[in-house]
Design an enzyme around this catalytic site. Structure first.
Site, mmCIF file in Angstrom:
data_model
loop_
_atom_site.group_PDB
_atom_site.id
_atom_site.type_symbol
_atom_site.label_atom_id
_atom_site.label_comp_id
_atom_site.label_asym_id
_atom_site.label_seq_id
_atom_site.Cartn_x
_atom_site.Cartn_y
_atom_site.Cartn_z
ATOM 1 N N ASP A 8 0.864 -1.172 0.000
ATOM 2 C CA ASP A 8 0.000 0.000 0.000
ATOM 3 C C ASP A 8 0.911 1.236 0.000
ATOM 4 O O ASP A 8 2.074 1.156 0.407
ATOM 5 C CB ASP A 8 -0.879 -0.031 1.256
ATOM 6 C CG ASP A 8 -1.827 1.136 1.354
ATOM 7 O OD1 ASP A 8 -2.242 1.668 0.310
ATOM 8 O OD2 ASP A 8 -2.167 1.521 2.497
ATOM 9 N N ASP A 173 -1.864 -0.910 5.798
ATOM 10 C CA ASP A 173 -2.188 -0.493 7.163
ATOM 11 C C ASP A 173 -3.689 -0.548 7.456
ATOM 12 O O ASP A 173 -4.097 -0.266 8.583
ATOM 13 C CB ASP A 173 -1.661 0.922 7.435
ATOM 14 C CG ASP A 173 -2.420 1.985 6.644
ATOM 15 O OD1 ASP A 173 -2.656 1.759 5.434
ATOM 16 O OD2 ASP A 173 -2.763 3.033 7.212
#
Length: 206
Positions: A8, A173
């Site tokens: 990410d 996350d």
């Protein structure tokens, strides 16, 4: 055996600062913006932009309609880019090291053209390199018209990478994104935004 690592962007490669983004939107006159923005996914026109349902120009116009004000593209970019708190060099270093060690390293991000205007420029790392210089491929939600945590975006990555779920480590996350990837067989790692994950990642790939 892990062959591919999908990272990410916000909260992993870069540290995100949601309050700063909200503050910047309010600074340009977009009140109640916190109703549309959260650390992991956006709603309304903000979500539509990241989903690729509207263009950056359409977002600029719609934001004006929403607030009764008129905005420039530069103002929109300034506000969106408030999400970027910093780009820790240690994160870029480990991405480069993993590639040198033979892993295929890709980006899988829910993002938008305003963020990518900065990230894909030489200003990204402070040393004249763009985000794309660090990855073998970038899978971006607004270009694909798919968003995490939908299963389709993970299936798309598998198809494009010509690999199997158990050969990919997905680092994000967002707990919902990690859970969705786990359900189709990805190995996953969910670090906390801003924490140093560069040593811990090796627990998942060796």
């Amino acid at each position: 055996m892990i062959k591919t690592i999908a990272f990410d962007l916000g909260g992993v490669i870069i540290t995100i600062d949601q309050p700063q983004a909200i503050s910047r939107f309010k600074e340009i006159g977009a009140e109640n913006v916190e109703d549309y923005l959260n650390p992991y996914t956006q709603t309304g026109i903000f979500g539509d932009l990241e989903h690729g349902l509207i263009t950056a120009e359409e977002f600029r116009v719609e934001l004006g309609k929403l607030t009764g004000k008129e905005y420039t593209s530069q103002q929109c970019a300034y506000a969106w880019q408030g999400y970027a708190k910093d780009v820790p060099q240690r994160n870029l270093d480990i991405v480069q090291r993993l590639r040198q060690q033979g892993y295929r390293v890709v980006l899988l991000s829910n993002t938008n053209p305003y963020m990518m205007e900065w990230a894909m420029s030489p200003a990204f790392d402070g040393h004249g390199h763009s985000l794309a210089d660090y990855f073998d491929h970038c899978y971006l939600s607004y270009q694909l018209k798919m968003m995490k945590p939908s299963e389709e975006i993970f299936r798309h990555v598998l198809m494009q990478e010509k690999t199997f779920p158990d050969e990919i480590l997905f680092v994000d996350d967002g707990p919902r994104n990690v859970a969705a990837a786990s359900q189709i067989g990805f190995h996953t790692f969910c670090p906390v935004n801003g924490e140093d994950w560069t040593e811990e990642i090796y627990k998942f790939i060796v």
